[in-house]
Each structure stands twice: as C-alpha cells, then as structure tokens.
Write a protein that holds these residues in place. Structure first.
Motif, mmCIF file in Angstrom:
data_model
loop_
_atom_site.group_PDB
_atom_site.id
_atom_site.type_symbol
_atom_site.label_atom_id
_atom_site.label_comp_id
_atom_site.label_asym_id
_atom_site.label_seq_id
_atom_site.Cartn_x
_atom_site.Cartn_y
_atom_site.Cartn_z
ATOM 1 N N LEU A 86 0.805 -1.224 0.000
ATOM 2 C CA LEU A 86 0.000 0.000 0.000
ATOM 3 C C LEU A 86 0.836 1.272 0.000
ATOM 4 O O LEU A 86 0.595 2.183 -0.788
ATOM 5 N N PHE A 87 1.842 1.345 0.868
ATOM 6 C CA PHE A 87 2.639 2.565 0.951
ATOM 7 C C PHE A 87 3.335 2.844 -0.379
ATOM 8 O O PHE A 87 3.258 3.949 -0.914
ATOM 9 N N GLN A 130 -8.433 4.863 7.379
ATOM 10 C CA GLN A 130 -8.361 3.557 6.724
ATOM 11 C C GLN A 130 -6.932 3.237 6.278
ATOM 12 O O GLN A 130 -6.483 2.107 6.380
ATOM 13 N N TYR A 131 -6.206 4.243 5.787
ATOM 14 C CA TYR A 131 -4.792 4.039 5.445
ATOM 15 C C TYR A 131 -4.002 3.667 6.704
ATOM 16 O O TYR A 131 -3.190 2.750 6.702
ATOM 17 N N GLN A 132 -4.246 4.397 7.796
ATOM 18 C CA GLN A 132 -3.515 4.123 9.032
ATOM 19 C C GLN A 132 -3.778 2.709 9.517
ATOM 20 O O GLN A 132 -2.859 1.993 9.906
ATOM 21 N N SER A 133 -5.011 2.282 9.483
ATOM 22 C CA SER A 133 -5.369 0.940 9.941
ATOM 23 C C SER A 133 -4.665 -0.135 9.119
ATOM 24 O O SER A 133 -4.129 -1.109 9.663
ATOM 25 N N ALA A 134 -4.647 0.047 7.801
ATOM 26 C CA ALA A 134 -3.994 -0.934 6.925
ATOM 27 C C ALA A 134 -2.489 -0.974 7.175
ATOM 28 O O ALA A 134 -1.886 -2.054 7.241
ATOM 29 N N ALA A 136 -0.872 0.043 9.961
ATOM 30 C CA ALA A 136 -0.548 -0.320 11.342
ATOM 31 C C ALA A 136 -0.363 -1.823 11.511
ATOM 32 O O ALA A 136 0.425 -2.274 12.340
ATOM 33 N N ALA A 137 -1.073 -2.597 10.716
ATOM 34 C CA ALA A 137 -0.993 -4.056 10.826
ATOM 35 C C ALA A 137 0.344 -4.604 10.335
ATOM 36 O O ALA A 137 0.668 -5.766 10.598
ATOM 37 N N LEU A 138 1.137 -3.807 9.651
ATOM 38 C CA LEU A 138 2.380 -4.299 9.057
ATOM 39 C C LEU A 138 3.486 -4.576 10.066
ATOM 40 O O LEU A 138 4.341 -5.422 9.830
ATOM 41 N N SER A 139 3.496 -3.873 11.196
ATOM 42 C CA SER A 139 4.614 -4.049 12.123
ATOM 43 C C SER A 139 4.349 -5.123 13.168
ATOM 44 O O SER A 139 5.285 -5.745 13.660
ATOM 45 N N LEU A 146 1.235 4.227 15.795
ATOM 46 C CA LEU A 146 2.211 5.315 15.737
ATOM 47 C C LEU A 146 3.115 5.146 14.522
ATOM 48 O O LEU A 146 3.381 6.108 13.792
ATOM 49 N N ARG A 147 3.585 3.936 14.281
ATOM 50 C CA ARG A 147 4.446 3.683 13.130
ATOM 51 C C ARG A 147 3.705 4.000 11.824
ATOM 52 O O ARG A 147 4.279 4.565 10.899
ATOM 53 N N ALA A 148 2.430 3.627 11.772
ATOM 54 C CA ALA A 148 1.636 3.928 10.578
ATOM 55 C C ALA A 148 1.489 5.435 10.387
ATOM 56 O O ALA A 148 1.589 5.940 9.266
#
Length: 198
Positions: A86-87, A130-134, A136-139, A146-148
């Motif tokens: 996504l990023f 919605q971007y943050q939620s997607a 945030a799950a990566l780490s 916070l990382r998102a």
C-alpha cells in the motif's frame, strides 16, 4: 413482442454517463489543484462542459462529489492493494500519475483539502484512518498505529514538497529513485524492535 429501446433515451443515458465521468475528472483535478474550498461548483461544471444542475443531480452536493472522487481514488486503492504494497503503491501513484495530471490524484486532493473546511473533513478523515489501519498491521508491534502515522506523515510530506511546494530536487526526481530510497528506509520502521503486540 418487446419494443426496441428508444435510441434517444439510450443516447441520453450514454451522455449522462459521460457527463458524470467528466464531472468527476474535473472535480478530481480542481480539488487537487485548488483544494476543496478553492474549487467552486461553477468551475467544476465549466471545466467538465456541463451544467451545474447536473452536478447536483448526479452527486447531490459538492461534498458528495468529493466523497466519490476520494472513493474512486484512495478508497479504491485501499481495497485493491495488499497492505504490504500500500505505501509504495500510494507513493508511486503520487509521484507518477499526479505529476502527469492524470489518474489517481487522491493524495493531492487530501493535501490541498484537509483542514480547510468542516464540510470535507469527514470524508478526508475516513480516508486517513483507513490508510492508518492498513499500515498499522504491518509491524505487529503495540505501537503499530504510531508507526503507521509516521509512515503517513512521510508520505504526505513527500507529496507536499513535490506537488504543492514543488521544491527541487524532489519535484523533478525520478519516481523509481524516490521509491527505492523511501521504501528501503521504511522497512526499518516496520521491523524496528519494539514491544510486540500480545
């Protein structure tokens, strides 16, 4: 025996679809260029070669038009892209399509519109959440949100410097080079030690 469809009615429907699309494209471009507050309904209709009344008929309001522009850009990108891509997909889209003035310009719309009026705030806030939620799950860390947010701040900062401020050398930098430098560095953000989620 069934009657054949009225050719004029079919043509009107086809024209309606084309007019609706022109209005969406004109709104996307004007929101990206001027922000939500700066793009008037009159200017959107004029750029689309359509009557203002049609804009209200198809979208209900300027806010309804913004919602659809965002849905067709950013929200569609969220639905169609795996979180781990996504990023980079959003960054590459901003670096290439936005620079050419075509395609998905949702990040430009976001940059020029957020914080500039309550009418647009809800739609834009939803996209950001919605971007943050997607992301945030990566780490997998407790501080994933916070990382998102840090990743999103970097993405939006790049967009601001490249498309709004047009600061060199970023404004004319090769998209592949920017993506490589940013994505390689971002990997550390997702994998840096921290408290793992339980």
């Amino acid at each position: 025996m069934e009657e054949a469809p009225d050719p004029q009615a079919v043509e009107r429907r086809r024209d309606a679809g084309a007019t609706r699309q022109r209005l969406l494209e004109a709104a996307r471009d004007l929101f990206a260029e001027r922000g939500y507050e700066g793009a008037t309904v009159r200017d959107i209709a004029e750029r689309a070669g359509a009557n203002q009344a049609l804009l209200f008929r198809y979208f209900g309001s300027k806010q309804g038009l913004l919602t659809e522009v965002i849905a067709r850009g950013g929200l569609e990108q969220l639905r169609a892209t795996p979180p781990e891509e996504l990023f980079e997909t959003a960054l590459r889209s901003m670096l290439t399509n936005s620079a050419a003035g075509t395609g998905d310009r949702s990040l430009e719309v976001y940059l020029r519109s957020i914080g500039r009026g309550d009418e647009a705030a809800g739609t834009l806030r939803e996209l950001g959440e919605q971007y943050q939620s997607a992301l945030a799950a990566l780490s997998g860390a407790k501080d994933g949100a916070l990382r998102a947010d840090l990743a999103m701040a970097w993405l939006l900062g790049i967009g601001l410097m490249r498309t709004v401020v047009a600061r060199e050398p970023l404004a004319s930098a090769d998209p592949d080079t920017v993506c490589r430098l940013v994505v390689d560095t971002l990997e550390h953000l997702w994998s840096a030690p921290g408290n793992r989620a339980e």
